[in-house]
Write an enzyme that holds these catalytic residues in place. Structure first.
Site, short mmCIF file in Angstrom:
data_model
loop_
_atom_site.label_atom_id
_atom_site.label_comp_id
_atom_site.label_asym_id
_atom_site.label_seq_id
_atom_site.Cartn_x
_atom_site.Cartn_y
_atom_site.Cartn_z
N THR A 1 -23.55 63.17 -30.41
CA THR A 1 -21.48 62.54 -30.91
C THR A 1 -21.34 61.81 -30.21
O THR A 1 -20.92 61.62 -29.01
CB THR A 1 -21.17 63.99 -31.76
OG1 THR A 1 -22.03 64.61 -32.10
CG2 THR A 1 -20.36 62.83 -32.62
N ARG B 1 -27.85 69.60 -44.44
CA ARG B 1 -27.05 70.01 -43.57
C ARG B 1 -25.89 68.78 -43.54
O ARG B 1 -26.09 67.71 -42.41
CB ARG B 1 -27.54 70.79 -42.32
CG ARG B 1 -26.20 71.20 -40.97
CD ARG B 1 -25.97 70.36 -39.98
NE ARG B 1 -25.25 71.14 -38.82
CZ ARG B 1 -24.12 70.12 -38.29
NH1 ARG B 1 -24.58 69.08 -38.12
NH2 ARG B 1 -24.03 71.00 -37.25
N GLY C 1 -21.88 68.50 -40.42
CA GLY C 1 -21.38 69.38 -39.66
C GLY C 1 -20.16 69.00 -39.73
O GLY C 1 -19.60 68.26 -40.41
N ASP C 2 -19.79 69.08 -38.57
CA ASP C 2 -18.45 68.52 -38.38
C ASP C 2 -17.77 67.29 -38.46
O ASP C 2 -16.57 66.30 -39.10
CB ASP C 2 -17.48 69.48 -36.98
CG ASP C 2 -17.88 69.03 -36.18
OD1 ASP C 2 -19.34 68.52 -35.93
OD2 ASP C 2 -17.27 68.80 -34.82
N THR D 1 -17.17 66.76 -30.50
CA THR D 1 -18.43 66.70 -30.62
C THR D 1 -18.51 68.34 -30.18
O THR D 1 -18.32 68.92 -29.58
CB THR D 1 -19.02 66.07 -29.50
OG1 THR D 1 -18.55 66.31 -28.21
CG2 THR D 1 -18.79 64.39 -29.74
N GLY D 2 -20.08 68.77 -30.48
CA GLY D 2 -20.53 70.01 -30.25
C GLY D 2 -21.05 70.87 -31.30
O GLY D 2 -20.93 70.03 -32.53
N GLY E 1 -20.59 71.99 -34.64
CA GLY E 1 -19.83 71.48 -35.95
C GLY E 1 -19.40 72.60 -36.49
O GLY E 1 -18.71 72.40 -37.13
N1 ASP Z 1 -20.63 68.42 -34.04
C1 ASP Z 1 -22.31 67.54 -34.08
C2 ASP Z 1 -22.84 68.34 -35.33
O1 ASP Z 1 -22.39 69.24 -35.52
C3 ASP Z 1 -23.90 67.28 -33.18
C4 ASP Z 1 -22.37 67.43 -31.97
O2 ASP Z 1 -21.75 66.34 -31.35
O3 ASP Z 1 -23.71 67.56 -30.63
O4 ASP Z 1 -23.20 67.51 -36.35
#
Ligand code: ASP
Length: 423
Positions: free
Chosen positions: A266, A294, A296-297, A317-318, A320
């Protein structure tokens, strides 16, 4: 600006003795915010991109460009790069081998927000998210509707699954297919620790105490030596399979890492200019191997990105799902409104994620979270759940405030997360 001490005195001490952040914005915090001046020079805070787009975006800001256009310039660099497997073309696909992109943005000066989610075949979703508020009265478009909207506006339709990404996906299918995102959720009663044979460290910090109680030395360490041995053996098996799949030697390490630690990549960018105009943008291909549909955030205003012209901007990022549950970016901006520094607001939001799992490290060790934070006076922070990525690199973020640099994130736990889903 209240000091940390004065902030803590604002905290409501409940009968149970739990210190919480104040519910309402204090008069002191409001005054402090009013007195805050925009930075003398532009400031950009973002994930490290490995290209020149941050420097170019900074020049754009010096030349008077709109802050969201500058933020998007950085996003576009990643979306257009087929070798970045977490964003745009080349992003790792869902479990069916289809790339689905998510993005959202907020434009402070006009207080606008736009978002698209689950978009196939359109690589520059960050710009499509902006078009949502420029061309419609909506904020969020998803799936086929978002794709058609983009095509109607002239965005080219193309296959986003590159050969490299397809082969990594094949490696995942063949090497890992029975270990996927299906199954009881991490908070469900049926959930079982997939690493039950590897005890998780116990958190020793006070989960409900004030941020200042976080001290180095009160945090668990990870991973353990037998864990490293396990990873090594698994990586060797996958590397052999990658060879059978004709994944070129130069790409093999990356492919294996993507199976061991499905991509969290991200990109989030927050940018402010000396007029105090602030914007934020987030774009992603989401979790590798996700269930089709799906979200995410990253496309969720308030989770993956939130910008309030009066306070500041934050993005994530991370993991979600975890970030959605704490409305991470919005929570950070609200905590800054209540007088917390960017650093303290980010750390407190990370602790909410930890509290959502009641400090259970068997779950928390499967999660990742990084926040990028910019206040309206140019103060900034990068905060991460873990000190390093699973491959051992320190969690870091990029900042440009006249000088470009990469800084290490502040973090809650020493070490790194471990693979989720398990294998
Ligand atoms: N936050 C992103 C998601 O959940 C994924 C990521 O940041 O790697 O889609």
């Amino acid at each position: 600006m209240p000091t940390r001490r004065s902030f803590l005195s604002l905290g409501a001490m409940t009968a149970a003795g739990i210190v919480t952040v104040p519910d309402a914005t204090s008069a002191q915090a409001i005054d402090a915010l009013k007195q805050m001046k925009p930075p003398a020079k532009p400031v950009i805070v973002t994930r490290v991109t490995g290209d020149n787009t941050i420097q170019d975006a900074y020049k754009m800001l010096l030349d008077g460009a709109d802050t969201l256009s500058a933020a998007h310039h950085v996003c576009l660099g990643r979306e257009n790069d087929p070798t970045d497997h977490s964003v745009g073309i080349g992003g790792l696909p869902n479990e069916e081998g289809v790339v689905e992109l998510d993005s959202c943005c907020m434009h402070g000066p006009t207080r606008s927000a736009g978002s698209v989610g689950g978009v196939q075949n359109i690589k520059n979703v960050c710009l499509v998210a902006r078009k949502v508020f420029e061309h419609t009265s909506h904020v969020m478009l998803v799936g086929k509707g978002a794709e058609r909207f983009a095509v109607d506006l002239g965005f080219p339709s193309e296959n986003l699954l590159t050969e490299d990404a397809r082969k990594v996906w094949m490696l995942w299918k063949e090497g890992n297919s029975q270990m996927d995102w299906w199954g009881p959720g991490i908070t469900g009663p049926q959930w079982k620790d997939p690493y039950g044979d590897r005890p998780a460290p116990k958190p020793t910090m006070d989960l409900h105490g004030p941020t200042s109680q976080l001290r180095p030395g009160t945090i668990p360490r990870h991973p353990t030596p037998d864990w490293a041995e396990f990873i090594r053996a698994r990586a060797l098996t996958l590397a052999r399979m990658a060879d059978d799949l004709d994944i070129p030697a130069a790409n093999r390490q990356f492919a294996v890492e993507q199976i061991l630690w499905p991509s969290t990549g991200t990109i989030h960018v927050s940018a402010i200019n000396p007029k105090g105009e602030i914007s934020g943008a987030t774009t992603t291909s989401g979790l590798a191997w996700k269930i089709p549909g799906r979200l995410g955030d990253s496309p969720v205003i308030g989770a993956g990105c939130y910008t309030d012209q009066d306070i500041g901007s934050a993005g994530a990022t991370g993991s979600g799902e975890e970030n959605i549950k704490v409305a991470g970016a919005h929570t950070i901006v609200e905590l800054m409104r209540q007088g917390l520094t960017p650093h303290d607001a980010g750390m407190e939001t990370l602790r909410r994620i930890v509290r959502n799992h009641n400090g259970d490290m068997t779950r928390i060790r499967l999660l990742d979270m990084e926040y990028y934070i910019l206040r309206k006076d140019g103060a900034y922070a990068g905060c991460s759940l873990w000190s390093t990525s699973p491959t051992g690199k320190p969690r870091a973020f990029a900042v440009h405030d006249g000088t470009y640099r990469v800084e290490k994130c502040a973090y809650l736990f020493e070490g790194s997360s471990i693979a989720w889903p398990p294998f």
